[in-house]
Design an enzyme around this catalytic site. Structure first.
Site, PDB file in Angstrom:
ATOM      1  CG  HIS A   1      94.703-160.530  49.542  1.00 46.02           C
ATOM      2  ND1 HIS A   1      94.360-160.047  50.781  1.00 46.02           N
ATOM      3  CD2 HIS A   1      94.681-161.877  49.670  1.00 46.02           C
ATOM      4  CE1 HIS A   1      94.139-161.051  51.613  1.00 46.02           C
ATOM      5  NE2 HIS A   1      94.330-162.178  50.958  1.00 46.02           N
TER       6      HIS A   1
ATOM      7  NE  ARG B   1      93.873-162.232  56.443  1.00 45.95           N
ATOM      8  CZ  ARG B   1      93.580-163.105  55.472  1.00 45.95           C
ATOM      9  NH1 ARG B   1      94.467-163.361  54.509  1.00 45.95           N
ATOM     10  NH2 ARG B   1      92.409-163.717  55.446  1.00 45.95           N
TER      11      ARG B   1
ATOM     12  CD  GLU C   1      95.339-156.894  51.752  1.00 46.57           C
ATOM     13  OE1 GLU C   1      94.245-157.305  51.324  1.00 46.57           O
ATOM     14  OE2 GLU C   1      96.252-157.623  52.114  1.00 46.57           O
TER      15      GLU C   1
HETATM   16  C1  DGY Z   1      91.997-166.158  52.762  1.00 50.29           C
HETATM   17  O1  DGY Z   1      91.206-167.018  52.382  1.00 50.29           O
HETATM   18  O2  DGY Z   1      92.189-165.925  53.945  1.00 50.29           O
HETATM   19  C2  DGY Z   1      92.771-165.403  51.727  1.00 50.29           C
HETATM   20  O3  DGY Z   1      93.438-164.332  52.226  1.00 50.29           O
HETATM   21  C3  DGY Z   1      91.907-165.019  50.552  1.00 50.29           C
HETATM   22  O4  DGY Z   1      91.807-166.177  49.828  1.00 50.29           O
END
Ligand code: DGY
Length: 323
Positions: A289, A242, A271
């Site tokens: 992402h 993240r 983002e």
């Molecule tokens: C998640 O699932 O947390 C990812 O960031 C997106 O697939």
């Protein structure tokens, strides 16, 4: 299920998932794929039995506290659920589920892809070729850094961290060290990784550092200026977890000052906005992402969210309950 529960799906999801959602539930889909406003999220909480949001929908205390409210469950399409105020969900008696396991391989593959791209300057090379600037092979052209045999530091040895460690040690002959206190040395060894007592020790020792910690208040800016300064000058930072984990401004400063060699990033603090300085740097690989973005995995994620809803409405415990 006598009366079909009403489920609102906030974004387009793969067709097979939309078809199953419609077969199982009185489902409202989002054919235009336009992100929901806070008002639309609140309306869904008011009028539907369940919400199936994605990781970009901010399911805040305001959304969860909507009154009157009909929704009893929020089945997130994503393994990360930092988009959901879990404490507020608990307070309002709302069940929250996520979609673990099914995206482990894809996300680990993305971390390794970023590592290879940034180490071997592959994005840079492709840009040069497409720009018509490639003049042919020569021994000193575009030299990157060897990956095989180097040390990878994994921060967080959960499902994805383990999959990355396994790929790096078995596939690339890397020495893998990790920091994740609850994970035993035996569990680390099973994926070819050795524990270290502190995050700082991993940072000092690694040629590549890959982040696999969840986004929590206590992991925000885990990689701050002080910690970035502990990395070796030739080291690279990889983040597929993240954006919150990295102080992006501090990262830019470290890259500008060349106290680290580069970064491979799939996730960002704000983002879809990316710090403009990063966009101008050749030694940074940037992906929008895409960690879990294979057709197979996105279908599996949607099916897993539907499985959770199906269990909940059949009065069985949803497999992936996080609140
Ligand atoms: C998640 O699932 O947390 C990812 O960031 C997106 O697939």
């Amino acid at each position: 299920m006598a009366v079909r529960p009403r489920v609102v799906v906030t974004r387009r999801v793969p067709a097979a998932v939309e078809d199953r959602a419609t077969a199982l539930f009185d489902a409202t889909l989002n054919p235009t794929d336009t992100p929901f406003t806070m008002g639309q999220l609140q309306n869904a909480m008011r009028t539907a039995d369940a919400l199936l949001p994605t990781v970009t929908d901010k399911i805040t205390a305001e959304v969860l506290g909507t009154t009157p409210r009909r929704a009893k469950i929020v089945a997130n399409f994503g393994v990360g659920f930092n988009n959901i105020d879990v404490a507020a969900a608990k307070q309002n008696g709302i069940v929250v589920t996520n979609t673990p396991d099914v995206l482990t391989d894809e996300t680990a593959d993305t971390a390794i892809a970023l590592l290879l791209m940034v180490a071997r300057r592959l994005g840079e090379g492709e840009r040069e070729l497409r720009a018509g600037k490639w003049t042919g092979w020569r021994p000193t052209h575009h030299l990157g850094t060897k990956v095989t045999g180097k040390t990878l530091g994994v921060i967080g040895l959960g499902r994805i961290g383990r999959a990355v460690a396994k790929r790096a040690s078995a596939g690339f002959g890397m020495r893998v060290v990790y920091y994740d206190p609850p994970v035993s040395a035996a569990d680390g060894k099973a994926v070819g990784a050795e524990p270290r007592d502190s995050l700082e020790a991993v940072l000092r020792e690694s040629d590549f550092v890959s982040l696999h910690a969840p986004a929590l208040p206590e992991t925000r800016h885990l990689m701050n200026a002080e910690r970035l300064a502990l990395m070796q000058r030739h080291a690279f930072l990889i983040n597929t977890a993240r954006g919150d984990l990295v102080d992006e401004a501090a990262l830019v400063r470290a890259l500008q000052a060349k106290t680290i060699a580069g970064a491979g990033l799939d996730v960002f603090e704000k983002e879809p906005v990316v710090t403009p300085e990063l966009l101008a740097m050749e030694n940074v690989v940037l992906l929008p992402h895409l960690g879990s973005a294979s057709t197979e995995t996105r279908v599996a994620m949607g099916m897993r969210a539907l499985d959770n809803l199906e269990a909940f409405f059949s009065e069985k415990p949803p497999r992936d309950r996080v609140a």
